[in-house]
Design a protein around this motif. Structure first.
Motif: not given
Ligand SMILES: Cc1cc2nc3c(=O)[nH]c(=O)nc-3n(C[C@H](O)[C@H](O)[C@H](O)COP(=O)(O)O)c2cc1C
Length: 180
Positions: A5-7, A69-75
């Motif tokens: 996860i990209l935060g 490359a991320a499977d999910g994003i956390l904003l």
């Protein structure tokens, strides 16, 4: 295989509550998922002339490769005047340019935030919805995390010291990470 996860935090402030919340998120042990902390710090103000002359700035290219490359994003969003802070929207706008637009499509995205007020970024989180709909993301709506009254939950360096908030954060992330 480990997922990622990209935060991203939408604050540039040294002792930011939201950047501290993201750091705390990255410390949570998740089953088969890690959280990478990205940065919007070096993203310039969007300028179509700059883009036409020079293409995407290096900071945006870095964010786009992390997005890819991320499977999910956390904003992790602050709230300014009941909406999204300009610096954060600016970074996401840059990230949607060129090859970036397609990278958002179908990507699981969750939004959380912290503020000193009583409502803990509820308005800013809702303000993200039309943006995320336009980017055609897979918005994660099964949980909510508003960290309100943040002044009493973080130390002077912006580290989340409140145990209950850390537990709520971990619960949120466990659910989100299962869904990616
Ligand atoms: C221009 C501006 C407008 C703000 N408006 C709101 C608001 O509408 N709601 C809120 O809860 N906090 C508001 N705040 C306070 C922020 O939540 C507070 O500055 C917070 O610390 C910002 O997040 P950070 O700690 O991650 O930098 C505002 C702050 C600024 C600078």
């Amino acid at each position: 295989m480990t997922k990622k996860i990209l935060g991203l935090s939408g604050s540039l402030r040294r002792a930011s509550f939201n950047t501290g919340l993201l750091r705390a998120a990255a410390e949570v042990e998740l089953d088969g998922v890690t959280i990478e902390v990205g940065s919007i710090r070096n993203v310039p103000l969007y300028d179509g002339d700059l883009e036409q002359a020079n293409g995407l700035p290096p900071s945006v290219k870095t964010l786009q490769s992390q997005l890819q490359a991320a499977d999910g994003i956390l904003l992790v969003t602050p709230e300014y005047n009941n909406g999204i802070p300009g610096v954060f929207k600016n970074a996401i706008d840059w990230m949607s340019r060129g090859p970036g637009l397609a990278m958002w499509v179908g990507k699981p995205v969750a939004v959380i935030g912290a503020s000193p007020g009583a409502f803990g970024t509820i308005m800013a989180q809702d303000h993200w919805l039309p943006v995320l709909r336009t980017l055609k993301v897979d918005f994660w709506a099964e949980g909510r995390l508003m960290v309100s009254r943040a002044g009493g939950l973080f130390d002077a360096d912006g580290n989340l010291t409140d145990t209950t908030s850390r537990e709520r954060l971990a619960d949120f992330l466990r659910s989100f990470s299962k869904g990616i």
